[in-house]
Scaffold this motif. Structure first.
Motif, PDB file in Angstrom:
ATOM      1  N   UNK A 282       0.840  -1.347   0.113  1.00 42.34           N
ATOM      2  CA  UNK A 282       0.032  -0.308   0.111  1.00 42.34           C
ATOM      3  C   UNK A 282       0.787   1.251  -0.017  1.00 42.34           C
ATOM      4  N   UNK A 283       1.892   1.290   0.717  1.00 42.71           N
ATOM      5  CA  UNK A 283       2.726   2.439   0.675  1.00 42.71           C
ATOM      6  C   UNK A 283       3.275   2.550  -0.696  1.00 42.71           C
ATOM      7  N   UNK A 284       3.609   1.608  -1.361  1.00 39.67           N
ATOM      8  CA  UNK A 284       4.447   1.506  -2.612  1.00 39.67           C
ATOM      9  C   UNK A 284       3.469   2.162  -3.770  1.00 39.67           C
ATOM     10  N   UNK A 285       2.049   2.323  -3.386  1.00 37.03           N
ATOM     11  CA  UNK A 285       1.128   2.635  -4.378  1.00 37.03           C
ATOM     12  C   UNK A 285       0.942   4.144  -4.288  1.00 37.03           C
ATOM     13  N   UNK A 286       1.647   4.802  -3.246  1.00 34.61           N
ATOM     14  CA  UNK A 286       1.638   6.332  -3.365  1.00 34.61           C
ATOM     15  C   UNK A 286       2.992   6.581  -3.480  1.00 34.61           C
ATOM     16  N   UNK A 287       2.969   7.991  -3.296  1.00 37.00           N
ATOM     17  CA  UNK A 287       4.426   8.827  -3.378  1.00 37.00           C
ATOM     18  C   UNK A 287       5.200   8.863  -2.184  1.00 37.00           C
ATOM     19  N   UNK A 288       5.150   7.893  -1.266  1.00 38.73           N
ATOM     20  CA  UNK A 288       6.023   8.228   0.116  1.00 38.73           C
ATOM     21  C   UNK A 288       7.292   7.474   0.010  1.00 38.73           C
ATOM     22  N   UNK A 289       8.282   8.224   0.582  1.00 39.51           N
ATOM     23  CA  UNK A 289       9.688   7.701   0.617  1.00 39.51           C
ATOM     24  C   UNK A 289       9.692   6.638   1.693  1.00 39.51           C
ATOM     25  N   UNK A 290      10.159   5.556   1.485  1.00 40.24           N
ATOM     26  CA  UNK A 290      10.103   4.604   2.593  1.00 40.24           C
ATOM     27  C   UNK A 290      11.383   4.493   3.224  1.00 40.24           C
ATOM     28  N   UNK A 291      10.802   4.334   4.882  1.00 40.16           N
ATOM     29  CA  UNK A 291      11.833   3.961   5.805  1.00 40.16           C
ATOM     30  C   UNK A 291      11.461   2.896   6.589  1.00 40.16           C
ATOM     31  N   UNK A 292      12.151   1.748   6.212  1.00 42.05           N
ATOM     32  CA  UNK A 292      11.562   0.336   6.563  1.00 42.05           C
ATOM     33  C   UNK A 292      12.481  -0.120   7.634  1.00 42.05           C
ATOM     34  N   UNK A 293      11.631  -0.490   8.686  1.00 39.47           N
ATOM     35  CA  UNK A 293      12.277  -0.875   9.905  1.00 39.47           C
ATOM     36  C   UNK A 293      11.821  -2.373  10.103  1.00 39.47           C
ATOM     37  N   UNK A 294      12.718  -3.415   9.596  1.00 41.49           N
ATOM     38  CA  UNK A 294      12.350  -4.741   9.583  1.00 41.49           C
ATOM     39  C   UNK A 294      12.291  -5.477  10.985  1.00 41.49           C
ATOM     40  N   UNK A 295      11.421  -6.576  11.450  1.00 43.08           N
ATOM     41  CA  UNK A 295      11.311  -7.022  12.530  1.00 43.08           C
ATOM     42  C   UNK A 295      11.306  -8.635  12.169  1.00 43.08           C
ATOM     43  N   UNK A 296      11.302  -9.446  13.210  1.00 43.12           N
ATOM     44  CA  UNK A 296      11.063 -10.904  13.305  1.00 43.12           C
ATOM     45  C   UNK A 296       9.703 -10.876  12.660  1.00 43.12           C
ATOM     46  N   UNK A 297       9.561 -12.074  11.577  1.00 39.50           N
ATOM     47  CA  UNK A 297       8.233 -12.145  10.808  1.00 39.50           C
ATOM     48  C   UNK A 297       8.278 -13.510  10.456  1.00 39.50           C
ATOM     49  N   UNK A 298       7.241 -14.279  10.754  1.00 41.42           N
ATOM     50  CA  UNK A 298       7.265 -15.515  10.609  1.00 41.42           C
ATOM     51  C   UNK A 298       7.097 -15.810   8.792  1.00 41.42           C
ATOM     52  N   UNK A 299       8.127 -16.560   8.367  1.00 43.64           N
ATOM     53  CA  UNK A 299       8.188 -17.225   6.977  1.00 43.64           C
ATOM     54  C   UNK A 299       8.350 -16.312   6.057  1.00 43.64           C
ATOM     55  N   UNK A 300       8.561 -14.700   6.532  1.00 45.19           N
ATOM     56  CA  UNK A 300       8.996 -13.747   5.407  1.00 45.19           C
ATOM     57  C   UNK A 300      10.300 -13.273   4.853  1.00 45.19           C
ATOM     58  N   UNK A 301      11.063 -13.515   5.860  1.00 43.00           N
ATOM     59  CA  UNK A 301      12.609 -12.928   5.519  1.00 43.00           C
ATOM     60  C   UNK A 301      12.506 -11.665   5.437  1.00 43.00           C
ATOM     61  N   UNK A 302      12.136 -10.519   6.439  1.00 45.32           N
ATOM     62  CA  UNK A 302      11.987  -9.544   5.779  1.00 45.32           C
ATOM     63  C   UNK A 302      13.101  -8.412   5.698  1.00 45.32           C
ATOM     64  N   UNK A 303      14.220  -8.884   6.251  1.00 46.06           N
ATOM     65  CA  UNK A 303      15.488  -8.031   5.878  1.00 46.06           C
ATOM     66  C   UNK A 303      15.996  -8.277   4.515  1.00 46.06           C
ATOM     67  N   UNK A 304      15.894  -9.346   3.793  1.00 48.91           N
ATOM     68  CA  UNK A 304      16.212  -9.488   2.504  1.00 48.91           C
ATOM     69  C   UNK A 304      15.197  -8.811   1.754  1.00 48.91           C
ATOM     70  N   UNK A 305      13.882  -9.004   1.916  1.00 44.13           N
ATOM     71  CA  UNK A 305      12.866  -8.384   1.050  1.00 44.13           C
ATOM     72  C   UNK A 305      12.996  -6.805   1.096  1.00 44.13           C
TER      73      UNK A 305
END
Length: 557
Positions: A282-305
């Motif tokens: 949803x954030x990507x669909x707009x104009x916002x600049x992204x500041x991503x703060x990964x956390x532990x997430x089941x089965x997703x591998x957020x850091x690499x993504x």
């Protein structure tokens, strides 16, 4: 009207619930099927305004987890039996508790699978978790799926088993009018918006992620206000947030839940978010600049993504450190709005609805006959393309191989891959010694299936394992039958035994020992075709054979 049950269970995340509501509301609006969402969410916030029927099970905190799980499963089983759904739709990843539910036996089942990291997908596949599903819709593009680092076996199962389809990311795309109204509400004087969201607010690990994220962003907001910056911060904590209380200030608005989160994220100048699937989409669909703060997430591998997303769309990856976040937020606020964004995936939702409808109105099943993949080899020097013209009609699906060895010293000859027009590639691996080239070279030249005469030699297995291709080259053991003058009846008995012994059999029929003239070959093939016409045997195309072998990759335990 037939019912579709959408099974979702939740205690921490919220994204899959939002995706289920998106699909269910579109299904209800379409008017061909009646959706019912079955959930176990701690918060009912998401369901308050939906027109779709929802059954939400309580979380049973006052009894032991084992008793609570048994009670939930038993009640769910009775509910599903009463609803009698034409299709059962599961979301996110396969839930092993549903596999043994009597009420789900023999019902068409579909999985909407959001992105999983490669190791997690491979683990689920090797446990046989995907076998129960008639169809798996991967909510990613094919290219994005490949970037997750899936094993060759998983890639082959997805590509060739016939159960998987790519529908692209499924998330709500707000209209320009919705974005404008939401921006005007939260920033009535045109202030730039900084939206902070940590998903549903729950901690998948007891590490206080939500508390750390919002406390740090509160300090950033306070510092910007002290320097006279006009930015307004909106904290959407999520209904499961359990951190320290957050206070609204002159430049901070706090909401536990915002049903228009997609529009709010699209209206933001900066989005400080946990890069979960839905919020990030949803954030990507707009104009916002992204500041991503990964956390532990089941089965997703957020850091690499998160790293891949930043490489493609810009932005930054941060920890929940107020000093680091302040610098990144200030830099983002000073830049022009982001223009690089993905296309809205309206077609993916339509594909999802059509896949559900196809399962709800199935063609009546047929009792399967014995199925056989028959490959013919004529020896070196024969014009294989020319020989196809002499095949009787019952043999139209046979595979034609020439006599070139895949292990020839000259390296990989293109002739080793049998790929007639509109057919997938098959390579014959004669003998026990592996080819001199790696499996990837066969894949790159169009091969998908390797067949070996007799049991698959250990050396061939090691050749594939030590230099794995992506997707893997799948292997099928074949019965090797040599045709000679006067041997037709004996050959047919051997082919019949092979077909009777195996549900999906493969036979390599070597015609190189027949007289070197077309009449001998034609006479033999005519006798073979007449016999097949009297048998309950279906000749598999190469695509069908490859799909069946690939499906075995989903059935390992």
């Amino acid at each position: 009207m037939k019912t579709v049950a959408l099974l979702v269970k939740n205690g921490i995340g919220f994204g899959h619930l939002r995706r289920a509501v998106l699909i269910a509301e579109a299904m209800q609006k379409r008017g061909r099927l009646k959706p019912v969402i079955i959930s176990q969410a701690s918060s009912l916030s998401l369901f308050k305004n939906t027109p779709v029927d929802v059954v939400n099970f309580p979380l049973l905190h006052r009894v032991s987890s084992a008793v609570a799980e048994d009670a939930y499963t038993a009640i769910l089983d009775r509910l599903l039996d009463k609803l009698d759904p034409a299709v059962v739709v599961e979301d996110t990843y396969p839930d092993p508790r549903y596999l043994a539910l009597p009420s789900l036996a023999d019902r068409p089942r579909l999985l909407v699978m959001r992105r999983l990291d490669g190791a997690s997908f491979d683990h689920l596949r090797s446990q046989g978790r995907f076998v129960a599903f008639d169809k798996v819709l991967i909510a990613q593009s094919r290219a994005d799926f490949a970037l997750e680092g899936h094993s060759g076996e998983s890639a082959a199962a997805v590509e060739w088993s016939g159960r998987f389809s790519f529908v692209g990311n499924l998330s709500y795309t707000p209209t320009p009018e919705e974005i404008a109204r939401t921006r005007a509400e939260y920033a009535p004087h045109g202030e730039p918006l900084v939206v902070v969201n940590g998903g549903a607010g729950g901690d998948q690990m007891p590490d206080g992620y939500g508390d750390r994220l919002f406390s740090a962003c509160a300090q950033v907001a306070e510092r910007l206000l002290a320097t006279g910056h006009r930015a307004r911060f909106v904290f959407i904590t999520g209904p499961y947030y359990a951190g320290r209380p957050l206070s609204e200030t002159a430049n901070v608005t706090v909401r536990r839940y915002e049903p228009r989160l997609a529009a709010l994220l699209a209206a933001a100048r900066v989005a400080v978010i946990k890069p979960g699937n839905n919020a990030l989409s949803e954030a990507l669909s707009g104009q916002a600049h992204l500041v991503l703060v990964p956390d532990v997430s089941f089965l997703e591998g957020l850091d690499e993504h998160a790293s891949r997303v930043v490489d493609q769309y810009g932005g930054a990856i941060s920890t929940a450190d107020p000093d680091v976040l302040e610098q990144l937020v200030r830099e983002a606020l000073d830049r022009l709005p982001r223009t690089e964004r993905p296309e809205a995936n309206h077609e993916g939702l339509l594909q999802t609805l059509e896949a559900i409808e196809d399962l709800a109105h199935p063609v009546r099943p047929r009792v399967p006959q014995r199925q056989l993949m028959l490959a013919l080899t004529f020896g070196k020097g024969r014009d294989v393309a020319g020989l196809r013209g002499m095949l009787p009609s019952p043999l139209k699906n046979v595979q034609l191989l020439d006599g070139t060895s895949a292990a020839d010293a000259d390296g990989l000859a293109s002739e080793t891959v049998s790929r007639p027009r509109d057919r997938a590639g098959i390579v014959a691996l004669p003998g026990v010694e592996p080819p001199a080239v790696p499996p990837q070279e066969f894949i790159d030249r169009g091969a998908r299936l390797a067949i070996t005469p007799g049991p698959v030699p250990r050396a061939i297995t090691r050749w594939i394992e030590l230099a794995p291709a992506v997707p893997s080259l799948v292997v099928l053991a074949a019965e090797h039958v040599v045709a000679r003058e006067g041997s037709l009846d004996a050959n047919l008995r051997r082919i019949a035994r092979t077909a009777a012994r195996q549900e999906t059999a493969c036979v390599i029929l070597d015609l190189s020992h027949l007289a070197d003239d077309d009449d001998s070959v034609k006479h033999y093939l005519q006798g073979l075709a007449e016999w097949l016409g009297t048998q309950p045997v279906t000749l598999l195309t190469s695509e069908e054979a490859i799909a069946r072998v690939a499906q075995r990759l989903l059935e390992q335990s």
